[in-house]
Design an enzyme around this catalytic site. Structure first.
Site, PDB file in Angstrom:
ATOM      1  N   GLU A 137      51.140  40.845  32.275  1.00 34.48           N
ATOM      2  CA  GLU A 137      49.849  41.347  32.490  1.00 34.48           C
ATOM      3  C   GLU A 137      48.965  40.290  32.655  1.00 34.48           C
ATOM      4  OE1 GLU A 137      46.268  43.514  29.847  1.00 34.48           O
ATOM      5  OE2 GLU A 137      48.502  44.231  29.467  1.00 34.48           O
ATOM      6  N   GLU A 142      37.691  41.001  31.694  1.00 35.82           N
ATOM      7  CA  GLU A 142      37.661  42.152  30.881  1.00 35.82           C
ATOM      8  C   GLU A 142      36.458  41.938  29.991  1.00 35.82           C
ATOM      9  OE1 GLU A 142      40.830  42.398  28.244  1.00 35.82           O
ATOM     10  OE2 GLU A 142      40.864  44.630  28.326  1.00 35.82           O
TER      11      GLU A 142
END
Length: 242
Positions: A137, A142
């Protein structure tokens, strides 16, 4: 996961191939050429927002003026997720139609401009996730309800938190992803064209990844979330293979 010692970065020149062009948000037909609606696995993930949208329902996923807009709206009466998470919002997500794989001696340049909220309970994200098994990932950007945002190459790697001022304005985020050797990668991150950090991931080469853009709510970003609509906008997205 195996971690790499931080070493000087060596780059090799390659001709770039455009995988997702900056015109991808110019119309719904262009959006749907490069992206599918929702997450690769469906409508729910680690938060209290359920993703909604398809080719005829654009209440939560829309494009206008070359900009993708995701909106999260408070809701009641939704069934819980299969894991028992209460759903307090309906929201939007898209993921790339194709998967992307870092091969040895290659990589990707990915960039876009974002207008992303940092309010408590809001969780916009722009990330690459394994199409097969986790990890790998790569969280390119974010925002977790803070006046900062995070870069993270997987939850097993220490994240890097960066100050993020003026969230009402668009900011450019870029990730350069390269194969370090036949198994491992490095990711160099930039905010508004300023280099911020470099992270490393072990055994990422040869693993197919989806690109995901989503507006999740609450969960890791805290609660309660806002009681009004929340917007997340993305423009000038470019994805090139190097």
């Amino acid at each position: 996961m195996k971690y790499l010692q931080l070493l000087p970065l060596l780059t090799t020149a390659h001709a770039a191939t455009t995988l997702i062009p900056t015109t991808c948000f110019s119309s719904y037909s262009s959006l749907e050429e490069y992206f599918s609606y929702l997450y690769p696995w469906g409508s729910d993930h680690n938060g209290s927002a359920r993703m909604v949208g398809n080719s005829t329902d654009h209440d939560y996923i829309s494009v206008e003026s070359d900009t993708l807009t995701l909106v999260a709206k408070p809701v009641t009466g939704q069934p819980d997720t299969s894991g028992g998470q209460e759903i307090n919002y309906l929201s939007g997500a898209v993921h790339s139609k194709n998967t992307f794989t870092v091969e040895a001696d290659s990589g990707f340049d990915i960039e876009a401009e974002f207008q992303a909220t940092t309010d408590q309970g809001t969780w916009p994200a722009f990330w690459l996730n394994s199409a097969e098994s986790w990890p790998p990932e790569i969280d390119i950007a974010e925002w977790k309800g803070l006046s900062s945002f995070l870069y993270m190459t997987s939850s097993e790697v220490e994240n890097h938190e960066t100050d993020y001022s003026s969230p009402e304005s668009f900011h450019k985020v870029k990730a350069q992803i390269r194969a370090e050797n036949d198994a491992d990668i490095w990711v160099k991150y930039f905010l508004d064209d300023v280099e911020v950090t470099t992270q490393y991931g072990g055994d990422y080469v040869g693993k197919p990844l989806y690109l995901i853009i989503n507006l999740q709510m609450e969960g890791s970003s805290g609660s309660p979330g806002p009681d009004t609509d929340t917007y997340y906008k993305v423009r000038n997205l470019s994805f090139e293979q190097i």
